[in-house]
Write a protein that holds these residues in place. Structure first.
Motif, PDB file in Angstrom:
ATOM      1  N   HIS A  92       0.933  -1.174   0.071  1.00  0.00           N
ATOM      2  CA  HIS A  92       0.166   0.021   0.064  1.00  0.00           C
ATOM      3  C   HIS A  92       1.122   0.823   0.267  1.00  0.00           C
ATOM      4  CE1 HIS A  92      -2.566  -3.135   0.449  1.00  0.00           C
ATOM      5  NE2 HIS A  92      -3.096  -3.060   1.883  1.00  0.00           N
TER       6      HIS A  92
ATOM      7  N   PRO B 259      -4.544   1.669  -0.500  1.00  0.00           N
ATOM      8  CA  PRO B 259      -4.653   0.568  -0.495  1.00  0.00           C
ATOM      9  C   PRO B 259      -5.340   0.118  -2.065  1.00  0.00           C
ATOM     10  CG  PRO B 259      -6.002   1.830   0.539  1.00  0.00           C
ATOM     11  CD  PRO B 259      -5.522   2.725   0.597  1.00  0.00           C
TER      12      PRO B 259
ATOM     13  N   TRP C 191      -8.400  -2.058  -3.557  1.00  0.00           N
ATOM     14  CA  TRP C 191      -8.073  -2.963  -3.067  1.00  0.00           C
ATOM     15  C   TRP C 191      -8.934  -4.616  -2.554  1.00  0.00           C
ATOM     16  CZ3 TRP C 191     -10.321  -6.144   1.119  1.00  0.00           C
ATOM     17  CH2 TRP C 191     -10.688  -7.547   2.053  1.00  0.00           C
TER      18      TRP C 191
ATOM     19  N   GLU D  26      -0.727  -8.328   2.885  1.00  0.00           N
ATOM     20  CA  GLU D  26      -0.403  -6.790   2.290  1.00  0.00           C
ATOM     21  C   GLU D  26       0.407  -6.337   3.090  1.00  0.00           C
ATOM     22  OE1 GLU D  26      -4.453  -5.213   2.681  1.00  0.00           O
ATOM     23  OE2 GLU D  26      -5.240  -6.997   2.805  1.00  0.00           O
TER      24      GLU D  26
ATOM     25  N   PHE E 177     -10.233   1.725   3.300  1.00  0.00           N
ATOM     26  CA  PHE E 177     -10.447   1.300   2.402  1.00  0.00           C
ATOM     27  C   PHE E 177     -12.195   1.426   2.381  1.00  0.00           C
ATOM     28  CE2 PHE E 177     -12.148  -1.310  -1.063  1.00  0.00           C
ATOM     29  CZ  PHE E 177     -12.025  -0.812  -2.671  1.00  0.00           C
TER      30      PHE E 177
ATOM     31  N   ILE F  98      -8.022  -0.635   6.949  1.00  0.00           N
ATOM     32  CA  ILE F  98      -6.614  -1.922   5.882  1.00  0.00           C
ATOM     33  C   ILE F  98      -5.990  -2.001   7.587  1.00  0.00           C
ATOM     34  CG2 ILE F  98      -4.431  -1.472   5.445  1.00  0.00           C
ATOM     35  CD1 ILE F  98      -6.701  -1.057   3.024  1.00  0.00           C
TER      36      ILE F  98
END
Ligand SMILES: *Cc1c(COP(=O)(O)O)cnc(C)c1O
Length: 373
Positions: free
Chosen positions: A130, A135, A138, A154, A164, A169
């Motif tokens: 990210h 992000p 996503w 991630e 998001f 996140i």
């Protein structure tokens, strides 16, 4: 006016100092009650039933997440080339192969079309980064992964606090890794965490962060090294120290009401200060991004001149990141990933941290306005 600041730095106040002093006075520096509490606070922060496992660095968080996937030598992990070296090293230490993918130049994020071309029967996981805290799409990342039966780790080292579509996140996803090193959105001094909903995976990562030790039921709830235990798997010494956890607790308390607000406001201020400059390309970032860094692209070969002018006024800049596929260990430039290579030649990161003032942002804007179209 001449500035003296850094591109990135932590913001430390009385809360952090009190936390460190508390642990110093306890004379217990291992992983104990402070780390347990910090983990609980992270679980409350992210909600949604996520489990948090704190470790000593973000790199360890990535390593233990990949380790939990039981990858075999030769297995492949798709990863954007534009990331900190730690992302690549965390993959290669497992014996798996990082497969460098190109990026979208408007965001600096993984280009899924390019990733799709690099799928093979050995592809086991997708490791999106990210970048800058964004992000990106996503949903598209996770749809791609499930269509190709890939696990998703991630690299959210930049994205603490980012959302998001309204969801944090770290509150959604498969395995989400944060870094709390000295310059990240929140710091522990050094530190990291894995967030996952899967209780068995959280338990496994908790075990291997301390040598894979399985305590006997009678000592399972004691903090100290157990007198009797078993080990069934390779472990590491990747646990978080209570000294670091105490700093993290203080940072987390200050995050939503102060640290996050300052970062978001600085990004908006930069966006405004650079508006209308045709040779400066700002990155597209999702609305819910809490920016970790503020990179722009300077077009028409003027990046280095812009850099020099800013440095002349004491405004430091950075280059994030040297594409990993250009390193000897990761392909030595082959295959070529043209978007990332061009991005790196144009990229310039401006200072962003809670102690950057509005005067620096305005000055950076006017310096660039003087030398660019
Ligand atoms: C900081 C960072 C890491 C590693 O975190 P450490 O805590 O420094 O080990 C991994 N990936 C990215 C993109 C980072 O910025």
């Amino acid at each position: 006016m001449k500035f003296t600041t850094r591109i990135s730095k932590p913001s430390i106040g009385p809360l952090e100092k009190a936390g460190v002093l508390r642990v110093l006075e306890s004379e217990y520096f291992g992983m104990g009650p402070e780390t347990t509490l910090f983990q609980k606070q992270l679980e409350d922060y992210f909600g949604n039933g996520m489990r948090a496992v704190c470790v000593n660095t973000g790199t360890s968080a990535l390593h233990l997440s990949l380790n939990a996937l039981s990858l075999s030598p030769g297995d492949e992990v798709l990863v954007p080339t534009l990331t900190y070296l730690a992302t690549f090293q965390a993959i290669s230490v497992t014996g798996a192969t990082p497969v460098a993918c190109d990026i979208d130049p408007e965001t600096g994020l993984l280009d899924l079309h390019d990733a799709e071309l690099r799928l093979t029967p050995k592809t086991k996981a997708l490791l999106p980064v990210h970048y800058a805290g964004n992000p990106g799409d996503w949903n598209a990342l996770h749809a791609f992964a499930s269509a190709h039966r890939l696990r998703v780790v991630e690299d959210a080292a930049h994205a603490f606090g980012s959302t998001f579509q309204g969801q944090k996140i770290g509150s959604i996803g498969d395995l989400v890794c944060f870094s709390f090193d000295g310059i990240k959105n929140i710091t522990c001094g050094e530190g990291g965490a894995v967030l996952t909903k899967d209780a068995a995976t959280a338990e496994q990562i908790s075990r291997v962060r301390v040598l894979g030790i399985q305590k006997k039921a009678s000592t399972a709830h004691t903090l100290s090294f157990p007198e009797d235990f078993d080990v069934q798997e390779q472990g590491f010494r990747y646990h978080m120290s209570d000294l670091n956890a105490a700093i993290g607790q203080a940072q987390l308390r200050r995050f939503e009401g102060e640290l996050k607000i300052k970062r978001v406001a600085l990004k908006k201020h930069y966006d405004k200060a650079l508006e209308g400059l045709s040779e400066v390309r700002r990155l597209n970032m999702n609305e819910g991004t809490v920016p970790h860094i503020y990179p722009v692209r300077i077009l028409n070969g003027k990046r280095d001149a812009a850099r020099e002018a800013l440095h002349g006024h004491g405004i430091p800049t950075g280059l994030h990141y040297k594409p990993n596929h250009s390193l000897s260990k990761y392909g030595g430039g082959k295959p070529s990933l043209p978007n990332a290579e061009k991005f790196y030649s144009e990229a310039l990161t401006l200072p962003l941290h809670p102690d950057v003032g509005p005067d620096l942002v305005d000055q950076a804007g006017s310096i660039l306005r003087d030398i660019l179209d």
